[in-house]
Design an enzyme around this catalytic site. Structure first.
Site, PDB file in Angstrom:
ATOM      1  CG  HIS A  20     -23.226  -1.179  49.976  1.00  0.00           C
ATOM      2  ND1 HIS A  20     -23.552  -2.443  50.420  1.00  0.00           N
ATOM      3  CD2 HIS A  20     -21.962  -0.958  50.409  1.00  0.00           C
ATOM      4  CE1 HIS A  20     -22.525  -2.949  51.077  1.00  0.00           C
ATOM      5  NE2 HIS A  20     -21.552  -2.071  51.095  1.00  0.00           N
ATOM      6  CG  ASN A  66     -15.585  -1.207  54.458  1.00  0.00           C
ATOM      7  OD1 ASN A  66     -16.659  -1.705  54.130  1.00  0.00           O
ATOM      8  ND2 ASN A  66     -14.566  -1.141  53.640  1.00  0.00           N
ATOM      9  CG  ASP A  91     -26.393  -4.003  51.214  1.00  0.00           C
ATOM     10  OD1 ASP A  91     -25.664  -4.627  50.418  1.00  0.00           O
ATOM     11  OD2 ASP A  91     -25.927  -3.330  52.158  1.00  0.00           O
ATOM     12  CG  ASN A 112     -16.334  -5.445  54.137  1.00  0.00           C
ATOM     13  OD1 ASN A 112     -15.933  -6.532  54.537  1.00  0.00           O
ATOM     14  ND2 ASN A 112     -15.992  -4.963  52.955  1.00  0.00           N
TER      15      ASN A 112
END
Length: 187
Positions: A20, A66, A91, A112
């Site tokens: 991530h 997020n 990613d 997100n």
């Protein structure tokens, strides 16, 4: 001309080498190749560099994935950078490992970080560089996969592919998005 190049990721040592955080990894590689360092600022770590007559502000948000949109909106407004000069490094599970794809706009695809950015800047029409992290995980294990570290075999491929992503960033700033897409989306 000014550009805001944002690598998405999560702060903290537990996330440092996870899939991530590929956005952070790409920016770190660009900074290292350019002999610049990041410093801590509002909403993230930033570094400045020049490529010919282009001024680049590199940003690794400290807002966690997020809430990435908070950092992106702040720095776009603070530096008076137009959205077309924004490039998000993200990613992407739907692309094979190491695949680099540039797009002028698009949906968040369930990501997100991209969702937060679109909400905060009011559009999904912003350039992004999607970096494939593959999707080799059992059903129901997506979160563990995305927040997991690359395997040793993956790391061998990553160095070369991250260099291509860094070249794509430079091209985006110098040649523009259409030419960069033509050159790098087939590599």
């Amino acid at each position: 001309m000014k550009y805001l190049i944002v690598g998405l990721g999560n702060i903290g040592p537990e996330y440092q080498n996870t899939r991530h955080n590929i956005g952070f990894m790409i920016l770190d590689a660009l900074a290292k190749a350019s002999n610049i360092t990041f410093s801590t600022n509002r909403y993230g770590d930033t570094a400045e560099m020049r490529i010919k007559n282009r001024q680049l502000l590199l940003l690794k948000p400290s807002t966690y994935m997020n809430l990435s949109g908070n950092a992106v909106r702040y720095w776009l407004e603070k530096e008076n950078i137009p959205v077309e000069n924004l490039l998000i490094l993200v990613d992407d599970l739907s692309l094979p490992l190491g695949t680099v794809r540039l797009k002028a706009k698009g949906s968040d695809g369930g990501h997100n970080g991209l969702k937060s950015i679109a909400e905060m800047i009011g559009t999904q029409a912003y350039p992004r560089l999607r970096f494939g992290i593959g999707n080799d995980f059992p059903k129901g294990c997506q979160v563990d996969y995305v927040l997991g570290e690359f395997s040793n075999d993956d790391k061998i491929l990553l160095d070369e592919r991250i260099k291509i992503a860094v070249d794509a960033i430079r091209s985006f700033c110098l040649a523009g998005l259409p030419l960069t897409m033509n050159q790098f989306n087939n590599k």
